[in-house]
Design a protein around this motif. Structure first.
Motif, short mmCIF file in Angstrom:
data_model
loop_
_atom_site.label_atom_id
_atom_site.label_comp_id
_atom_site.label_asym_id
_atom_site.label_seq_id
_atom_site.Cartn_x
_atom_site.Cartn_y
_atom_site.Cartn_z
N PRO A 115 0.82 -1.21 0.00
CA PRO A 115 0.00 0.00 0.00
C PRO A 115 0.86 1.26 0.00
N THR A 116 0.61 2.14 -0.94
CA THR A 116 1.44 3.33 -1.07
C THR A 116 0.66 4.63 -1.01
N PHE A 117 -0.64 4.58 -1.25
CA PHE A 117 -1.44 5.80 -1.25
C PHE A 117 -2.77 5.56 -0.55
N ILE A 118 -3.34 6.64 -0.02
CA ILE A 118 -4.69 6.62 0.54
C ILE A 118 -5.60 7.38 -0.42
N LEU A 119 -6.73 6.78 -0.76
CA LEU A 119 -7.73 7.46 -1.58
C LEU A 119 -8.95 7.75 -0.71
N SER A 120 -9.26 9.03 -0.52
CA SER A 120 -10.44 9.44 0.25
C SER A 120 -11.50 9.95 -0.72
N THR A 121 -12.73 9.52 -0.54
CA THR A 121 -13.82 9.99 -1.38
C THR A 121 -14.90 10.60 -0.51
N MET A 122 -15.56 11.61 -1.06
CA MET A 122 -16.58 12.32 -0.29
C MET A 122 -17.60 12.91 -1.22
N GLN A 123 -18.87 12.70 -0.91
CA GLN A 123 -19.93 13.31 -1.70
C GLN A 123 -20.12 14.75 -1.24
N ILE A 124 -20.31 15.66 -2.18
CA ILE A 124 -20.44 17.07 -1.85
C ILE A 124 -21.66 17.30 -0.96
N PRO A 125 -21.49 17.93 0.23
CA PRO A 125 -22.63 18.20 1.10
C PRO A 125 -23.59 19.22 0.47
N LEU A 126 -24.83 19.22 0.94
CA LEU A 126 -25.83 20.14 0.40
C LEU A 126 -25.46 21.60 0.64
N LEU A 127 -24.80 21.89 1.76
CA LEU A 127 -24.46 23.26 2.10
C LEU A 127 -23.08 23.67 1.58
N CYS A 128 -22.53 22.90 0.69
CA CYS A 128 -21.20 23.21 0.14
C CYS A 128 -21.23 24.54 -0.60
N PRO A 129 -20.24 25.42 -0.37
CA PRO A 129 -20.21 26.71 -1.08
C PRO A 129 -19.80 26.59 -2.54
N PHE A 130 -19.32 25.43 -2.96
CA PHE A 130 -18.91 25.21 -4.34
C PHE A 130 -20.00 24.42 -5.08
N THR A 131 -20.16 24.72 -6.36
CA THR A 131 -21.11 23.95 -7.18
C THR A 131 -20.41 22.91 -8.04
N PHE A 132 -19.17 23.19 -8.44
CA PHE A 132 -18.38 22.32 -9.32
C PHE A 132 -19.10 22.05 -10.64
#
Length: 216
Positions: free
Chosen positions: A25-42
């Motif tokens: 194992p050499t890397f950690i992959l973190s995933t996250m769904q954008i919260p509803l109150l996120c200031p970014f729309t992407f």
């Protein structure tokens, strides 16, 4: 055998995982769904690029570096696009401060296996608490100078790296704060009544010091 797109969708449902290279194992992959109150729309590539550049530019001896940032869009039944943010960081064999508190030899085990509700950890030595506490404060001050407040500080997202022979505490998952992800309910319940008088990152830091000193 899944297609690359199918593999990506499956992977994006995980909160974290290990990317292996040559069976190590050499890397950690973190995933996250954008919260509803996120200031970014992407909604635009420019916004995604700016966010990725911001996160990868946060370099400090006491912050776990974000090496790559990617986005995955998933269409729901309501035809809305849900965006997952995926962040790649180096793998930390020693795990987090919580792993040290619980003396866990396998940081890659599942959360429920590592930290069962029925068990308590072991308090850290006062010298470790002093060193880790100072390093975490350095990271928080570094982020504050960039107008970033840590809303999700906990013992499980402070990783333990090495600086020569010395162990160094490095704050991780800065994206959680940038995206306004709510902290764990158990932590929020403890701090919410004080947040009108005390900065939330200071409250979370005090909670972390308590956990290191008492082991729970």
């Amino acid at each position: 055998n899944y297609s690359p797109e199918r593999k990506l969708r499956l992977l994006s449902k995980q909160s974290s995982g290990i990317i292996k290279k040559l069976n190590n194992p050499t890397f950690i992959l973190s995933t996250m769904q954008i919260p509803l109150l996120c200031p970014f729309t992407f909604h635009s590539d420019a916004e995604k690029k700016a966010f990725a550049q911001l996160l990868t530019s946060l370099t400090s001896p006491y912050i776990a570096p974000a090496l790559e940032v990617e986005f995955s869009e998933n269409e729901t039944s309501s035809r809305k696009q849900l965006v997952d943010v995926m962040v790649v960081r180096p793998y930390y064999p020693r795990g987090s401060i919580r792993d040290e508190i619980y003396k866990n030899p396998r940081p890659t085990d599942s959360y429920s296996t590592k930290y069962p509700r029925s068990s308590r950890g072991t308090p850290l030595h006062h010298k470790k608490i002093r060193n880790y506490g100072r390093q975490i404060l350095e990271a928080m001050l570094f982020l504050r100078k960039k107008n970033i407040t840590v809303y999700n500080l906990s013992s499980s997202n402070v990783l333990l790296g090495l600086d020569g022979p010395n162990t160094v505490a490095q704050l991780s998952e800065i994206e959680n704060s940038l995206l306004c992800k709510s902290p764990a309910t158990s932590l929020e319940n403890l701090t919410l009544c004080y947040e009108s008088r005390v900065d939330v990152d200071a409250l979370h830091f005090g909670h972390l010091l308590f956990e290191m000193a008492l082991g729970h």
